[in-house]
Design a protein around this motif. Structure first.
Motif, PDB file in Angstrom:
ATOM      1  N   SER A 115       0.834  -1.200   0.000  1.00 19.78           N
ATOM      2  CA  SER A 115       0.000   0.000   0.000  1.00 19.78           C
ATOM      3  C   SER A 115       0.866   1.248   0.000  1.00 19.78           C
ATOM      4  O   SER A 115       1.957   1.277   0.564  1.00 19.78           O
ATOM      5  CB  SER A 115      -0.922   0.013   1.225  1.00 19.78           C
ATOM      6  OG  SER A 115      -0.166   0.175   2.407  1.00 19.78           O
ATOM      7  N   LYS A 141       1.992  -4.846  -8.154  1.00 19.65           N
ATOM      8  CA  LYS A 141       0.809  -4.060  -7.828  1.00 19.65           C
ATOM      9  C   LYS A 141       1.019  -3.244  -6.558  1.00 19.65           C
ATOM     10  O   LYS A 141       1.395  -3.770  -5.509  1.00 19.65           O
ATOM     11  CB  LYS A 141      -0.393  -5.007  -7.625  1.00 19.65           C
ATOM     12  CG  LYS A 141      -1.688  -4.307  -7.262  1.00 19.65           C
ATOM     13  CD  LYS A 141      -2.227  -3.483  -8.422  1.00 19.65           C
ATOM     14  CE  LYS A 141      -3.549  -2.805  -8.072  1.00 19.65           C
ATOM     15  NZ  LYS A 141      -4.017  -1.901  -9.149  1.00 19.65           N
ATOM     16  N   ILE A 143      -1.253  -0.552  -4.136  1.00 17.57           N
ATOM     17  CA  ILE A 143      -2.644  -0.181  -3.906  1.00 17.57           C
ATOM     18  C   ILE A 143      -2.675   1.060  -3.019  1.00 17.57           C
ATOM     19  O   ILE A 143      -1.917   1.158  -2.047  1.00 17.57           O
ATOM     20  CB  ILE A 143      -3.451  -1.335  -3.259  1.00 17.57           C
ATOM     21  CG1 ILE A 143      -4.935  -0.947  -3.122  1.00 17.57           C
ATOM     22  CG2 ILE A 143      -2.865  -1.766  -1.913  1.00 17.57           C
ATOM     23  CD1 ILE A 143      -5.842  -2.101  -2.726  1.00 17.57           C
ATOM     24  N   ALA A 148      -7.376   0.457  -0.273  1.00 20.57           N
ATOM     25  CA  ALA A 148      -7.225  -0.785   0.484  1.00 20.57           C
ATOM     26  C   ALA A 148      -8.203  -0.822   1.656  1.00 20.57           C
ATOM     27  O   ALA A 148      -8.855  -1.843   1.906  1.00 20.57           O
ATOM     28  CB  ALA A 148      -5.789  -0.917   0.995  1.00 20.57           C
ATOM     29  N   LEU A 151     -11.594  -1.562   0.423  1.00 20.42           N
ATOM     30  CA  LEU A 151     -11.772  -2.988   0.139  1.00 20.42           C
ATOM     31  C   LEU A 151     -12.093  -3.757   1.416  1.00 20.42           C
ATOM     32  O   LEU A 151     -12.967  -4.629   1.432  1.00 20.42           O
ATOM     33  CB  LEU A 151     -10.501  -3.566  -0.489  1.00 20.42           C
ATOM     34  CG  LEU A 151     -10.406  -3.622  -2.008  1.00 20.42           C
ATOM     35  CD1 LEU A 151      -9.067  -4.206  -2.423  1.00 20.42           C
ATOM     36  CD2 LEU A 151     -11.546  -4.422  -2.600  1.00 20.42           C
ATOM     37  N   GLN A 340      -6.517  -7.441  -1.978  1.00 18.98           N
ATOM     38  CA  GLN A 340      -6.032  -7.159  -3.324  1.00 18.98           C
ATOM     39  C   GLN A 340      -5.068  -8.247  -3.801  1.00 18.98           C
ATOM     40  O   GLN A 340      -5.061  -8.634  -4.975  1.00 18.98           O
ATOM     41  CB  GLN A 340      -5.335  -5.803  -3.355  1.00 18.98           C
ATOM     42  CG  GLN A 340      -4.761  -5.419  -4.711  1.00 18.98           C
ATOM     43  CD  GLN A 340      -5.825  -5.304  -5.788  1.00 18.98           C
ATOM     44  OE1 GLN A 340      -6.741  -4.505  -5.684  1.00 18.98           O
ATOM     45  NE2 GLN A 340      -5.717  -6.129  -6.824  1.00 18.98           N
ATOM     46  N   LYS A 344      -5.539 -10.516  -7.048  1.00 15.85           N
ATOM     47  CA  LYS A 344      -4.487 -10.674  -8.049  1.00 15.85           C
ATOM     48  C   LYS A 344      -4.202 -12.148  -8.340  1.00 15.85           C
ATOM     49  O   LYS A 344      -3.920 -12.524  -9.481  1.00 15.85           O
ATOM     50  CB  LYS A 344      -3.213  -9.971  -7.575  1.00 15.85           C
ATOM     51  CG  LYS A 344      -2.147  -9.864  -8.634  1.00 15.85           C
ATOM     52  CD  LYS A 344      -0.975  -9.058  -8.143  1.00 15.85           C
ATOM     53  CE  LYS A 344       0.039  -8.855  -9.270  1.00 15.85           C
ATOM     54  NZ  LYS A 344       0.507 -10.089  -9.884  1.00 15.85           N
ATOM     55  N   LEU A 355     -12.058  -3.807  -9.153  1.00 17.20           N
ATOM     56  CA  LEU A 355     -11.594  -2.584  -8.495  1.00 17.20           C
ATOM     57  C   LEU A 355     -11.032  -1.629  -9.538  1.00 17.20           C
ATOM     58  O   LEU A 355     -10.188  -2.000 -10.339  1.00 17.20           O
ATOM     59  CB  LEU A 355     -10.509  -2.924  -7.465  1.00 17.20           C
ATOM     60  CG  LEU A 355      -9.858  -1.766  -6.724  1.00 17.20           C
ATOM     61  CD1 LEU A 355     -10.866  -1.070  -5.824  1.00 17.20           C
ATOM     62  CD2 LEU A 355      -8.674  -2.271  -5.898  1.00 17.20           C
TER      63      LEU A 355
END
Length: 565
Positions: A115, A141, A143, A148, A151, A340, A344, A355
């Motif tokens: 993150s 990735k 985020i 986050a 989510l 996340q 993925k 997302l």
């Protein structure tokens, strides 16, 4: 194995997706929060986390914190004989979290979703990826932290339609994101923030107020020599004044003591400028999302600093209601990063969740403007505006400034200011123009920005069909591939403090810190305990060490609660 990591300014966490749920992984001390602090022990080995934080006051030249604020810059920190960049210090924290997961689950961690603050710049995001690479992690990735948290909140609401705002105030950064959840899609509508506003700034103001109150007292030390002690006490007092009307700021150095009483009213006046700075990002995000306060179904508070009553009171006033307290503000981002990670890896339980995110900054180029016979350079032409949903591709047509011009330099910037000098340069592209051209030559400048924050600039000359392209992958202050390889080699030879000794190191650091803070009989008592524990360690008998450690931890707990005489 892929994990989700909240790489925070003050604390970091790691989570995994197991049995259709995100699970936080404790560190070697059994704690979920690992302080984002790095240091060297007395033998020159790397310390990460709580043991390092305890040594911030006692060994300031060997310990450092708050390095996340320097991500994306060429800032360097000296610890003993070593010099570290922010990416390397962050990599040491990431490596420690990675090892925590591998110890807990017996699997090798090869990939992570990390993150970042929504308002992190392009350079800061790239530096975060590099930190992951230096820690031995594949980071495809990143985020945004508010996304986050959303989510973590939105997954249980899956199937419902709702709009919510995430108010994320951590130790070093402030982010606001507005999201909508509908038909299995979580869409970010807008993000705004301040990369230099967080709990650390509240603590700095409080420490400065204490220094001003004591500056005329005899023997008061230079503030820079006691910076860590001031910060630690300011943090303690800020948290305490969330529960009581008044408390003492107490500083003990070399057998001397200074103190000052602060009240909740003092804090409100002192923090007023910072609280006011929280308003602008909220208002900008609401404007960009084209929403009214009444359109929001929930207000989510994320980040440890949102526990401050003054912050919650401000949020309640801004939104006309009390914010939701469904999420643990310290843990929500890590849970969302793990979700996340599961998305993925295409976990079956999450197949239907989609997302989307936005480009947090405006991206554009430098242009000149003609005013009669006078031309002004340095103006900014936005091509992709902030809070545009990504991936995105946008094109604008410009022309050469002069007839017969041989080449044009396309300079790319990131930011919101009218003049490029106030924005962040990202790169430049030299475009040769057709020879013997008459009049001005048109250029189509196309920006393409993908889900991973990679920007491509493509310039086409319609007259000839020629195309020129530049992918923005490196920024000033960000390590090059060659430098990354060199830093990897340097980190590989560093010795890391043994994990199974961390509980002992933490206790000794705690005893040393309390000894320096104490006076008189209390100081003498703590000194005796430190000597007792050192003798236990010297015995190398694990049973004696464990028994002594347990007893001293109990005594220290009583002492800190005021129950030891």
């Amino acid at each position: 194995m892929i994990v989700g990591i909240d790489l925070g300014t003050t604390n970091s966490l790691v989570a995994v997706w197991k049995d259709d749920a995100s699970v936080l992984v404790p560190n070697a001390l059994g704690e979920l929060l690992t302080p984002s602090v790095v240091g060297l022990d007395d033998e020159g080995r790397i310390l990460v986390g709580q043991a390092a934080r305890e040594r911030l006051h006692t060994h300031p030249s060997l310990t450092t914190a708050l390095f996340k604020r320097h991500m994306g810059s060429a800032h360097q920190t000296a610890l003993g004989n070593h010099v570290f960049r922010p990416e390397e210090l962050s990599a040491l924290v990431l490596r420690s979290l990675k090892e925590d997961v591998e110890r807990a689950y017996g699997e090798t961690v090869v990939e992570a979703v990390i993150s970042v603050p929504a308002y992190f710049s392009d350079a800061q995001r790239k530096a975060t990826r590099i930190a992951g690479e230096l820690a031995g992690l594949k980071v495809d990735k990143l985020i945004n932290e508010p996304t986050a948290a959303a989510l973590a909140f939105g997954l249980p609401q899956h199937g419902k339609e709702c709009s919510f705002l995430v108010f994320d105030l951590g130790g070093g950064t402030f982010d606001v994101s507005i999201l909508e959840l509908f038909e299995g899609v979580m869409e970010v509508r807008a993000s705004a923030g301040d990369n230099f506003l967080g709990g650390e700034d509240f603590d700095r103001l409080l420490a400065e107020a204490f220094v001003r109150s004591q500056a005329d007292q005899p023997g008061f030390p230079a503030p820079e020599s006691i910076a860590h002690a001031l910060h630690r006490e300011a943090q303690r007092l800020r948290i305490a004044l969330g529960q009581v009307r008044s408390d003492e700021f107490v500083l003990r150095v070399d057998g001397q003591q200074w103190q000052q009483t602060f009240t909740q009213a003092d804090m409100a006046a002192l923090y007023a400028p910072l609280l006011e700075r929280l308003r602008n990002p909220v208002e900008r995000a609401m404007r960009d999302a084209k929403l009214q306060i009444g359109d929001l179904d929930e207000i989510l508070m994320v980040g440890g600093t949102t526990r401050m009553p003054l912050v919650r009171k401000l949020a309640a006033g801004l939104f006309g209601r009390f914010p939701s307290i469904q999420l643990n503000p310290d843990e929500a981002v890590a849970h969302g990063a793990a979700i996340q990670a599961a998305l993925k890896s295409r976990d079956a339980a999450l197949e239907e969740v989609v997302l989307t995110d936005v480009c947090s900054y405006t991206l554009g180029i430098e242009v000149s403007q003609q005013h009669g016979q006078h031309r002004e350079n340095g103006h900014y032409l936005p091509i992709i505006e902030r809070n545009t949903t990504v991936p995105v591709s946008r094109v604008k047509t410009v022309c050469s400034a002069e007839e017969g011009q041989a080449a044009v330099k396309v300079c790319i910037f990131q930011g919101e200011s009218r003049l490029v000098r106030d924005n962040i340069p990202l790169g430049e592209l030299e475009i040769p123009l057709p020879p013997h051209n008459k009049g001005n030559v048109d250029l189509d400048v196309r920006f393409t920005y993908d889900n991973n924050g990679i920007l491509e600039c493509q310039v086409t000359i319609p007259k000839t069909g020629e195309q020129f392209a530049l992918v923005i992958e490196n920024n000033p202050g960000v390590l090059s591939p060659k430098e990354i390889a060199e830093r990897l080699q340097a980190l590989a030879v560093l010795k890391v403090h043994p994990r199974d000794q961390q509980v002992n190191t933490l206790l000794m650091a705690r005893l040393e810190h309390l000894y320096q803070e104490s006076l008189g009989e209390r100081r003498e008592l703590i000194g005796d305990w430190a000597s007792q524990f050192q003798r236990a360690l010297d015995s190398q008998d694990e049973r004696i060490i464990r028994q002594t450690r347990t007893e001293l931890n109990e005594r220290l707990g009583q002492l800190e609660r005021g129950g030891w005489h």
